[in-house]
Design an enzyme around this catalytic site. Structure first.
Site, PDB file in Angstrom:
ATOM      1  CB  ILE A  11      20.088  -7.285  19.897  1.00  0.00           C
ATOM      2  CG1 ILE A  11      20.393  -6.522  21.188  1.00  0.00           C
ATOM      3  CG2 ILE A  11      19.933  -8.779  20.184  1.00  0.00           C
ATOM      4  CD1 ILE A  11      19.272  -6.559  22.213  1.00  0.00           C
ATOM      5  CB  ILE A  58       7.980  -3.585  10.988  1.00  0.00           C
ATOM      6  CG1 ILE A  58       8.028  -2.460  12.032  1.00  0.00           C
ATOM      7  CG2 ILE A  58       9.274  -4.380  10.941  1.00  0.00           C
ATOM      8  CD1 ILE A  58       7.984  -2.975  13.460  1.00  0.00           C
ATOM      9  CB  THR A 132      12.795  -4.958  27.264  1.00  0.00           C
ATOM     10  OG1 THR A 132      13.459  -4.428  28.394  1.00  0.00           O
ATOM     11  CG2 THR A 132      11.466  -4.227  27.112  1.00  0.00           C
ATOM     12  CG  ASP A 133      14.972  -6.332  32.075  1.00  0.00           C
ATOM     13  OD1 ASP A 133      14.888  -5.312  31.348  1.00  0.00           O
ATOM     14  OD2 ASP A 133      15.979  -6.583  32.774  1.00  0.00           O
ATOM     15  CD  GLU A 134      14.322  -0.858  30.035  1.00  0.00           C
ATOM     16  OE1 GLU A 134      13.689   0.202  30.090  1.00  0.00           O
ATOM     17  OE2 GLU A 134      15.479  -0.942  29.592  1.00  0.00           O
ATOM     18  CE1 TYR A 158      12.379  -0.252  24.141  1.00  0.00           C
ATOM     19  CE2 TYR A 158      13.026  -0.470  26.447  1.00  0.00           C
ATOM     20  CZ  TYR A 158      12.983  -0.974  25.155  1.00  0.00           C
ATOM     21  OH  TYR A 158      13.558  -2.199  24.875  1.00  0.00           O
ATOM     22  CE  LYS A 162      10.330  -4.406  22.893  1.00  0.00           C
ATOM     23  NZ  LYS A 162      10.703  -4.847  21.510  1.00  0.00           N
ATOM     24  CG  ASN A 188      21.182  -7.780  25.022  1.00  0.00           C
ATOM     25  OD1 ASN A 188      21.268  -8.534  24.076  1.00  0.00           O
ATOM     26  ND2 ASN A 188      20.262  -7.947  25.959  1.00  0.00           N
ATOM     27  CG  LEU A 198      26.064   3.046  31.526  1.00  0.00           C
ATOM     28  CD1 LEU A 198      26.087   4.504  31.955  1.00  0.00           C
ATOM     29  CD2 LEU A 198      25.681   2.147  32.708  1.00  0.00           C
ATOM     30  CE1 TYR A 215      22.025  10.221  31.982  1.00  0.00           C
ATOM     31  CE2 TYR A 215      20.409   8.465  31.868  1.00  0.00           C
ATOM     32  CZ  TYR A 215      21.201   9.402  31.246  1.00  0.00           C
ATOM     33  OH  TYR A 215      21.155   9.516  29.870  1.00  0.00           O
ATOM     34  NE  ARG A 290      16.895   6.878  31.391  1.00  0.00           N
ATOM     35  CZ  ARG A 290      17.378   5.693  30.988  1.00  0.00           C
ATOM     36  NH1 ARG A 290      16.965   4.583  31.569  1.00  0.00           N
ATOM     37  NH2 ARG A 290      18.260   5.618  30.026  1.00  0.00           N
TER      38      ARG A 290
HETATM   39  P1  NAD Z   1      18.549  -0.890  18.263  1.00  0.00           P
HETATM   40  O1  NAD Z   1      17.888   0.418  18.534  1.00  0.00           O
HETATM   41  O2  NAD Z   1      20.026  -0.987  18.301  1.00  0.00           O
HETATM   42  O3  NAD Z   1      18.099  -1.425  16.820  1.00  0.00           O
HETATM   43  C1  NAD Z   1      16.772  -1.354  16.373  1.00  0.00           C
HETATM   44  C2  NAD Z   1      16.778  -1.673  14.876  1.00  0.00           C
HETATM   45  O4  NAD Z   1      15.423  -1.632  14.414  1.00  0.00           O
HETATM   46  C3  NAD Z   1      17.558  -0.656  14.034  1.00  0.00           C
HETATM   47  O5  NAD Z   1      18.356  -1.336  13.083  1.00  0.00           O
HETATM   48  C4  NAD Z   1      16.478   0.166  13.365  1.00  0.00           C
HETATM   49  O6  NAD Z   1      16.876   0.692  12.103  1.00  0.00           O
HETATM   50  C5  NAD Z   1      15.379  -0.872  13.211  1.00  0.00           C
HETATM   51  N1  NAD Z   1      14.043  -0.251  13.123  1.00  0.00           N
HETATM   52  C6  NAD Z   1      13.527   0.727  13.923  1.00  0.00           C
HETATM   53  N2  NAD Z   1      12.288   1.032  13.519  1.00  0.00           N
HETATM   54  C7  NAD Z   1      12.003   0.215  12.463  1.00  0.00           C
HETATM   55  C8  NAD Z   1      10.862   0.050  11.623  1.00  0.00           C
HETATM   56  N3  NAD Z   1       9.760   0.794  11.796  1.00  0.00           N
HETATM   57  N4  NAD Z   1      10.906  -0.897  10.660  1.00  0.00           N
HETATM   58  C9  NAD Z   1      12.029  -1.652  10.471  1.00  0.00           C
HETATM   59  N5  NAD Z   1      13.134  -1.513  11.228  1.00  0.00           N
HETATM   60  C10 NAD Z   1      13.120  -0.595  12.205  1.00  0.00           C
HETATM   61  O7  NAD Z   1      17.882  -1.909  19.274  1.00  0.00           O
HETATM   62  P2  NAD Z   1      18.532  -3.180  19.992  1.00  0.00           P
HETATM   63  O8  NAD Z   1      19.217  -2.743  21.223  1.00  0.00           O
HETATM   64  O9  NAD Z   1      19.251  -3.991  18.991  1.00  0.00           O
HETATM   65  O10 NAD Z   1      17.206  -3.945  20.443  1.00  0.00           O
HETATM   66  C11 NAD Z   1      16.600  -4.928  19.587  1.00  0.00           C
HETATM   67  C12 NAD Z   1      15.338  -5.438  20.268  1.00  0.00           C
HETATM   68  O11 NAD Z   1      15.686  -6.004  21.529  1.00  0.00           O
HETATM   69  C13 NAD Z   1      14.313  -4.349  20.556  1.00  0.00           C
HETATM   70  O12 NAD Z   1      13.035  -4.876  20.313  1.00  0.00           O
HETATM   71  C14 NAD Z   1      14.510  -4.037  22.033  1.00  0.00           C
HETATM   72  O13 NAD Z   1      13.308  -3.584  22.614  1.00  0.00           O
HETATM   73  C15 NAD Z   1      14.914  -5.393  22.558  1.00  0.00           C
HETATM   74  N6  NAD Z   1      15.761  -5.378  23.770  1.00  0.00           N
HETATM   75  C16 NAD Z   1      16.933  -4.667  23.794  1.00  0.00           C
HETATM   76  C17 NAD Z   1      17.741  -4.696  24.917  1.00  0.00           C
HETATM   77  C18 NAD Z   1      19.065  -3.974  24.982  1.00  0.00           C
HETATM   78  O14 NAD Z   1      19.724  -4.022  26.023  1.00  0.00           O
HETATM   79  N7  NAD Z   1      19.520  -3.333  23.918  1.00  0.00           N
HETATM   80  C19 NAD Z   1      17.337  -5.438  26.038  1.00  0.00           C
HETATM   81  C20 NAD Z   1      16.132  -6.148  25.983  1.00  0.00           C
HETATM   82  C21 NAD Z   1      15.369  -6.124  24.829  1.00  0.00           C
HETATM   83  P1  TYD Z   2      20.753   2.491  29.097  1.00  0.00           P
HETATM   84  O1  TYD Z   2      22.025   1.942  28.537  1.00  0.00           O
HETATM   85  O2  TYD Z   2      20.148   3.694  28.457  1.00  0.00           O
HETATM   86  O3  TYD Z   2      19.723   1.273  29.122  1.00  0.00           O
HETATM   87  P2  TYD Z   2      18.264   1.167  29.862  1.00  0.00           P
HETATM   88  O4  TYD Z   2      17.768   2.508  30.204  1.00  0.00           O
HETATM   89  O5  TYD Z   2      17.461   0.487  28.802  1.00  0.00           O
HETATM   90  O6  TYD Z   2      18.494   0.305  31.082  1.00  0.00           O
HETATM   91  O7  TYD Z   2      20.996   2.807  30.630  1.00  0.00           O
HETATM   92  C1  TYD Z   2      21.469   1.825  31.528  1.00  0.00           C
HETATM   93  C2  TYD Z   2      21.488   2.451  32.894  1.00  0.00           C
HETATM   94  O8  TYD Z   2      22.503   3.465  32.908  1.00  0.00           O
HETATM   95  C3  TYD Z   2      20.188   3.155  33.266  1.00  0.00           C
HETATM   96  O9  TYD Z   2      19.979   2.984  34.668  1.00  0.00           O
HETATM   97  C4  TYD Z   2      20.453   4.622  32.953  1.00  0.00           C
HETATM   98  C5  TYD Z   2      21.948   4.750  33.232  1.00  0.00           C
HETATM   99  N1  TYD Z   2      22.673   5.740  32.416  1.00  0.00           N
HETATM  100  C6  TYD Z   2      23.518   6.660  33.042  1.00  0.00           C
HETATM  101  O10 TYD Z   2      23.681   6.682  34.267  1.00  0.00           O
HETATM  102  N2  TYD Z   2      24.200   7.541  32.241  1.00  0.00           N
HETATM  103  C7  TYD Z   2      24.050   7.558  30.883  1.00  0.00           C
HETATM  104  O11 TYD Z   2      24.672   8.420  30.210  1.00  0.00           O
HETATM  105  C8  TYD Z   2      23.190   6.602  30.271  1.00  0.00           C
HETATM  106  C9  TYD Z   2      22.996   6.588  28.776  1.00  0.00           C
HETATM  107  C10 TYD Z   2      22.526   5.713  31.075  1.00  0.00           C
END
Ligand code: NAD
Ligand code: TYD
Length: 352
Positions: A11, A58, A132-134, A158, A162, A188, A198, A215, A290
């Protein structure tokens, strides 16, 4: 300028690219480049003087003090985190270290910096925490979607980490007056999504003839948000959000995992049919669930719409079509990530 943490991740890199595509304000991007951080996401900014990349943690207080003093950002957007639920089940400690301790160090450094600003700059300063919504836990099938006042009931290491960071952000606002904003966002998807999650995992496995692992019964529900919609929501909250407030961000797209994967298969069947003429859906495989798997997340994003006029631009159908096309056109990026080649590059580049 603004300081972004975690801007080489999924993101964060989308945010930095969108930020510089929609304006000219420079970005300092602090990222530790863990397995999830990928400099290739930012390759198009190689010669862009508006982007300054800093390799660092950080949790490194001295580095944070130095960066803040040197660059004098008007806002900090905090993405950096350990973000994968499955990894948190195998090793929770890294999640506490970065998401809790790292966020605390960042807040503390920012508080000191903010305290030293002149009154006008301090009033305009913002610390935007991306969450996150989690943190809200799991919903029953017919329960109303998460609003900003839903109780915190995190169920995975996780989401617990958060939740802790959200509480620290809240405390820094209430105790010290730091002008914070928090966004709690749903799942996202889109470009540069690491293929452990996923959607990118299933696209990659489909194209390489591997099983598409579902899963449990695949009826777990998530709300899906196209990543550029998340980026526009963050820009809007940064611009006009009320300090101390939380905003839920969602796509109004509740889908069961099995339906998400079937939709991906249909898109791939059209765009890149299997050589044997069969559907990619043949590769769907049910695997063990899971542990502690949350059954349903759903976001009520009406506060953001009512107060700040934000709505997502993409539907699930348009977002998935864009995503599948992006992965088909960027197979070199996927190969680079899945082969570990980019880790080798980081090792060569940074020496450790
Ligand atoms: P990601 O795992 O793809 O990226 C995380 C980034 O943070 C990486 O570039 C990593 O190198 C960097 N990082 C990790 N530890 C670090 C540290 N100690 N110091 C500096 N940098 C560090 O994560 P993402 O999916 O891009 O998520 C970004 C944010 O959005 C997170 O805070 C996550 O909790 C939140 N979020 C993600 C989703 C999603 O669907 N991916 C949904 C809701 C919220
Ligand atoms: P994921 O992309 O890991 O995001 P989050 O756990 O943060 O929601 O998983 C999305 C959903 O898909 C979650 O319900 C777990 C499920 N999942 C599978 O069924 N198979 C997979 O291989 C993965 C990675 C996730």
């Amino acid at each position: 300028m603004i300081l972004v943490t975690g801007g080489a991740g999924f993101i964060g890199s989308n945010f930095v690219l969108d930020w510089l595509a929609t304006g000219d304000e420079p970005v300092v991007n602090l990222d530790l480049l863990t397995y999830a951080g990928n400099p290739a996401n930012l390759a198009s900014l190689k010669d862009d003087s508006r982007h300054t990349f800093v390799h660092g943690d950080i949790a490194n207080a001295d580095l944070l003090d130095k960066l803040l003093a040197q660059h004098q950002p008007r806002a900090v957007i905090h993405f950096a985190a350990e973000s994968h639920v499955d990894r948190s089940i195998h090793g929770p400690e890294a999640f506490v270290q970065t998401n809790v301790v790292g966020s605390l160090r960042l807040l503390e450094a920012v508080r000191k910096y903010w305290k030293g600003m002149n009154a006008e700059a301090a009033a305009a300063f913002r610390f935007l925490h991306v969450s996150t919504d989690e943190v809200y836990g799991s919903l029953e099938k017919d329960a109303p979607a998460f609003s900003e006042t839903h109780p915190y009931e995190p169920n995975s290491p996780y989401s617990a980490s958060k939740a802790a960071s959200d509480h620290l952000v809240r405390a820094y606002h209430h105790t010290y007056g730091l002008p914070t904003l928090t966004t709690n966002c749903s799942n996202n998807y889109g470009p540069y999504h690491f293929p452990e999650k996923l959607i990118p995992l299933c696209i990659h496995n489909a194209l390489t003839g591997k099983p598409l692992p579902i899963y449990g019964d695949g009826q777990q529900i998530r709300d899906w948000l196209y990543v550029s919609d998340h980026c526009s929501a963050i820009r809007r909250v940064l611009e006009a959000g009320t300090v101390g407030q939380t905003y839920n961000v969602g796509g109004w797209n509740e889908k069961a995992n099995l339906d998400v994967v079937r939709t991906l298969c249909t898109a791939l069947d059209e765009l890149q049919p299997r050589a044997d003429g069969q559907s990619y859906a043949q590769q769907i495989t049910f695997v063990a669930d899971r542990p502690g798997h949350d059954r349903r997340y759903a976001i009520d994003a009406s506060k953001l719409e009512r107060e700040l006029g934000w709505r997502p631009a993409e539907t699930f159908e348009t977002g998935i079509a864009k995503t599948v096309r992006w992965y088909l056109q960027h197979q070199a990026w996927v190969d680079n990530v899945t082969s570990g080649a980019y880790r080798d590059w980081i090792g060569q580049h940074y020496g450790d």
